[in-house]
Design an enzyme around this catalytic site. Structure first.
Site, short mmCIF file in Angstrom:
data_model
loop_
_atom_site.label_atom_id
_atom_site.label_comp_id
_atom_site.label_asym_id
_atom_site.label_seq_id
_atom_site.Cartn_x
_atom_site.Cartn_y
_atom_site.Cartn_z
N ASP A 15 -9.05 -1.72 7.92
CA ASP A 15 -9.83 -0.65 9.09
C ASP A 15 -10.37 -2.00 10.06
OD1 ASP A 15 -9.45 1.77 8.32
OD2 ASP A 15 -10.95 1.70 7.01
N ARG A 49 0.82 -1.02 0.19
CA ARG A 49 -0.04 0.14 0.03
C ARG A 49 0.76 1.22 -0.43
NH1 ARG A 49 -4.99 2.20 3.94
NH2 ARG A 49 -4.83 4.30 3.34
#
Length: 168
Positions: free
Chosen positions: A107, A93
């Site tokens: 998350d 990422r």
């Protein structure tokens, strides 16, 4: 004194919208789920269907692929957050802009029924009730989940499929 580690039922939101040399957004999500299944302090990994959704932020980026994962874990909340960040790093990422494109975003949505408000972690996730791409897969996994004492199926967005498509 060694306190016994009790297992917590937690929910993680996974999403991504860019392909890199490691794979597509769907592959990044599947790889993250496999890593969770292999983790010694994570059990009972259950994943929702994959969903395609319009980006929340800038619209000049590809649609997102999203899923929610239910797990049982003995990891402490911030250790679970660290694991989520490791999963993002495994997918290489890169943070280009706020709410921008990414290979994988993971998350912590819910950590048992705990409320956590620290500089690095807020649970329930602050945006959870405003995101149908989280609520609908969450309801698919467990329609009895409550967020701040409200059943998710009572939240309007958990019934709102605008901009959302379940993938086969």
């Amino acid at each position: 004194m060694n306190k016994a580690l009790t297992s917590k039922r937690c929910y993680l939101g996974l999403g991504g919208n860019i392909t890199n040399e490691l794979g597509s957004p769907s592959q990044h999500i599947h790889n993250a789920i496999q890593s969770l299944q292999a983790h010694p302090k994570v059990t009972q990994v259950k994943a929702s269907s994959l969903y395609a959704s319009k980006p929340m932020g800038p619209q000049d980026q590809p649609d997102f692929i999203n899923a929610v994962v239910e797990i049982e874990t003995t990891l402490e909340p911030h250790d679970l957050l660290s694991l989520c960040q490791q999963l993002e790093q495994q997918a290489q990422r890169v943070r280009l802009r706020h709410w921008g494109e990414r290979s994988l975003d993971v998350d912590v949505l819910l950590y048992g029924d705990e409320q956590i408000n620290s500089p690095t972690l807020i649970v329930p996730h602050p945006g959870i009730t405003q995101r149908n791409f989280v609520l609908i897969p969450l309801a698919e996994l467990n329609p009895t989940v409550k967020i701040n004492e409200i059943a998710i199926t009572d939240l309007e967005l958990s019934q709102d499929w605008s901009g959302l498509t379940r993938l086969s």
